[in-house]
Design a protein around this motif. Structure first.
Motif, PDB file in Angstrom:
ATOM      1  N   UNK A 292       7.459  -1.540  -8.019  1.00 20.07           N
ATOM      2  CA  UNK A 292       6.109  -1.246  -8.598  1.00 20.07           C
ATOM      3  C   UNK A 292       6.105  -2.056  -9.756  1.00 20.07           C
ATOM      4  N   UNK A 293       6.237  -1.175 -10.447  1.00 17.35           N
ATOM      5  CA  UNK A 293       6.646  -1.749 -12.293  1.00 17.35           C
ATOM      6  C   UNK A 293       6.917  -3.145 -12.128  1.00 17.35           C
ATOM      7  N   UNK A 294       7.760  -3.686 -11.180  1.00 17.02           N
ATOM      8  CA  UNK A 294       8.804  -5.304 -11.231  1.00 17.02           C
ATOM      9  C   UNK A 294       7.533  -5.851 -10.680  1.00 17.02           C
ATOM     10  N   UNK A 295       6.215  -5.127 -10.230  1.00 14.05           N
ATOM     11  CA  UNK A 295       5.015  -6.434  -9.412  1.00 14.05           C
ATOM     12  C   UNK A 295       5.149  -6.445  -7.585  1.00 14.05           C
ATOM     13  N   UNK A 296       6.031  -5.305  -7.177  1.00  9.92           N
ATOM     14  CA  UNK A 296       5.979  -4.664  -5.996  1.00  9.92           C
ATOM     15  C   UNK A 296       4.592  -4.464  -5.254  1.00  9.92           C
ATOM     16  N   UNK A 297       3.408  -5.163  -4.403  1.00  2.18           N
ATOM     17  CA  UNK A 297       2.676  -4.780  -4.755  1.00  2.18           C
ATOM     18  C   UNK A 297       2.825  -3.453  -3.562  1.00  2.18           C
ATOM     19  N   UNK A 298       3.424  -3.392  -2.523  1.00  2.00           N
ATOM     20  CA  UNK A 298       3.469  -2.329  -1.692  1.00  2.00           C
ATOM     21  C   UNK A 298       3.877  -1.082  -2.077  1.00  2.00           C
ATOM     22  N   UNK A 301       0.825   0.311  -3.843  1.00  2.00           N
ATOM     23  CA  UNK A 301      -0.291   0.646  -3.811  1.00  2.00           C
ATOM     24  C   UNK A 301       0.658   2.450  -2.859  1.00  2.00           C
ATOM     25  N   UNK A 302       1.894   2.294  -2.955  1.00  2.00           N
ATOM     26  CA  UNK A 302       2.714   3.594  -2.072  1.00  2.00           C
ATOM     27  C   UNK A 302       2.958   4.611  -3.566  1.00  2.00           C
ATOM     28  N   UNK A 303       3.037   3.996  -4.710  1.00  2.00           N
ATOM     29  CA  UNK A 303       2.805   5.343  -5.401  1.00  2.00           C
ATOM     30  C   UNK A 303       1.329   5.695  -5.835  1.00  2.00           C
ATOM     31  N   UNK A 304       0.429   4.599  -6.068  1.00  2.00           N
ATOM     32  CA  UNK A 304      -1.072   5.609  -6.000  1.00  2.00           C
ATOM     33  C   UNK A 304      -1.332   5.850  -5.415  1.00  2.00           C
ATOM     34  N   UNK A 305      -0.917   5.842  -3.887  1.00  2.00           N
ATOM     35  CA  UNK A 305      -1.596   6.764  -2.628  1.00  2.00           C
ATOM     36  C   UNK A 305      -0.474   8.370  -3.278  1.00  2.00           C
ATOM     37  N   UNK A 306       0.599   7.798  -3.326  1.00  2.00           N
ATOM     38  CA  UNK A 306       1.298   9.454  -4.149  1.00  2.00           C
ATOM     39  C   UNK A 306       1.041  10.165  -4.928  1.00  2.00           C
ATOM     40  N   UNK A 338       9.296  10.016 -15.734  1.00  2.07           N
ATOM     41  CA  UNK A 338       8.398  10.222 -16.355  1.00  2.07           C
ATOM     42  C   UNK A 338       7.323   9.621 -15.877  1.00  2.07           C
ATOM     43  N   UNK A 339       7.260   8.528 -14.826  1.00  5.59           N
ATOM     44  CA  UNK A 339       6.099   7.758 -14.416  1.00  5.59           C
ATOM     45  C   UNK A 339       5.607   8.439 -13.561  1.00  5.59           C
ATOM     46  N   UNK A 340       5.782   9.571 -12.424  1.00  3.66           N
ATOM     47  CA  UNK A 340       5.001  10.859 -12.111  1.00  3.66           C
ATOM     48  C   UNK A 340       4.421  11.111 -12.448  1.00  3.66           C
ATOM     49  N   UNK A 341       5.542  12.519 -13.506  1.00  6.33           N
ATOM     50  CA  UNK A 341       4.590  12.985 -14.060  1.00  6.33           C
ATOM     51  C   UNK A 341       3.174  13.238 -14.924  1.00  6.33           C
TER      52      UNK A 341
END
Length: 398
Positions: A292-298, A301-306, A338-341
């Motif tokens: 996600x941090x490297x620009x992968x759109x899928x 989105x997966x991270x945002x849904x999570x 760290x990112x999720x929290x």
């Protein structure tokens, strides 16, 4: 010494840990994998004075009885000696206790019959748990065996929290209701949080976020489970590594009618091909965040849904509890991402939740605070220890 042997038996694996309970220290732990396959994998680790030495081996392991012989051989070859550290009890993780088991229970023939009868509610777990119990009883025939159930902690749910709004008679006949899982972890972590904060457990309102490949949230009021995200099975609730979590049930009907998917295909879809894997092709949160941090759109989105689903449950449980004193992250993702929290609780400042970025990014391990000093809600990271909790509960009933 008062040693306890903890067993977590899977369909093709055996995880074990020997603990000395006076100091609650781990003497040894191990993992035997690929049981029933041509080549088995054995790992045995011995702990002494803060250091751990690990021994590995590959050999065929025919069944769970053979796995216990392999385990005993590992203790004899590498230590510690079971003769010098004889277990006073063997504690077993059992996933599903239904409505029948709500506390740690000494294993009897009747208990085993009931565990088997509940297998239709956990077909991937209870039969394997039972295989481990049967094999362990043969290996340790003179030691009491205790079953500790993942569902037990959630036996305090009110009917309004565990009842699904479907035909009542049909639900009762088929044992359809919310049971909840990860209870051993939620119990351990909520009690550890109270101890860490030096607050009475009975006065604390806590939201525990157990985030691993499987993930669940739990609203804990005064040490008692009040609501939890997993339901009849571990499929409901949060987005997970390969599981969908919450879903409109009509999606299944639609996919059956339009895509021709049968029951087995739908089961595989929701349990093995959904969640982070289904959205991004990656099941490990570390890989998802990196992509996600490297620009992968899928992956983004997966991270945002999570995160959206996670935030949804946090807000819901604040309402269920009527306020919250502490939010606790635990398990693999919860303890390490760290990112999720940081992103899961971002934007909740008006609810009194403030994350300190530096504390959150700290490489420190162990129980710690990651909220700011002026945060009305304490946000913590508490490493879970299900084996220790199983050992404590097992010891308590003998």
């Amino acid at each position: 010494m008062s040693a306890v042997l903890v067993i977590n038996s899977g369909s093709s694996s055996l995880k074990y840990q020997l603990l000395e309970m006076e100091g609650e220290t781990v003497l040894a732990n191990g993992l035997i994998e690929r049981i029933g396959e041509q080549a088995g994998s054995v790992k045995h680790s011995v702990s002494a004075e803060g250091d751990e030495e690990t021994f590995r081996n590959e050999e065929p392991v025919a069944d769970h009885s053979a796995a216990f012989r392999v385990m005993i051989d590992a203790f004899e070859q590498h230590g510690p000696s079971l003769a010098e550290n004889p277990p006073v009890v063997v504690g077993h993780r059992v996933v599903h206790g239904g409505k029948r088991f709500f506390e740690p229970t000494v294993v009897t023939d009747l208990v085993k019959i009931n565990i088997e009868d509940l297998s239709d509610l956990a077909p991937l777990h209870n039969p394997a748990n039972l295989d481990g119990i049967t094999a362990a009883q043969k290996a340790f025939p003179d030691v009491p065996h205790v079953a500790v159930f993942d569902t037990a902690f959630h036996s305090t749910l009110a009917p309004s929290a565990y009842t699904y709004a479907i035909d009542a008679e049909l639900a009762e006949k088929n044992r359809v209701r919310r049971y909840g899982f990860h209870g051993t972890s939620h119990k351990f972590v909520s009690e550890a949080a109270a101890a860490f904060l030096q607050r009475p457990l009975g006065e604390l309102k806590t939201i525990v976020l157990h985030l691993g490949n499987g993930a669940s949230a739990c609203a804990v009021d005064g040490g008692r489970s009040k609501d939890t995200s997993m339901g009849l099975t571990p499929l409901e609730g949060l987005v997970m590594g390969t599981r969908s979590g919450d879903l409109d049930p009509a999606v299944l009907i639609h996919l059956h009618r339009k895509a021709g998917l049968g029951f087995d295909e739908l089961d595989t879809l929701l349990n093995r091909r959904s969640g982070l894997v289904g959205l991004s092709g990656r099941g490990d949160m570390r890989d998802v965040v990196e992509a996600a941090e490297s620009g992968d759109d899928a992956a983004a989105l997966a991270l945002e849904v999570y995160l959206h689903r996670l935030k949804h449950y946090v807000g819901s449980y604040i309402a269920v509890l009527g306020g919250v004193d502490a939010i606790v992250f635990t398990a693999g993702v919860g303890e390490n991402s760290v990112a999720v929290r940081g992103r899961a609780l971002a934007g909740l400042e008006r609810l009194g939740i403030r994350i300190d970025p530096e504390r959150n990014a700290s490489p420190e391990r162990g129980p710690r605070v990651i909220s700011t000093d002026d945060s009305a809600v304490a946000v913590l990271v508490i490493p879970t220890n299900e084996e220790l909790e199983i050992a404590r509960q097992s010891l308590s009933v003998i």
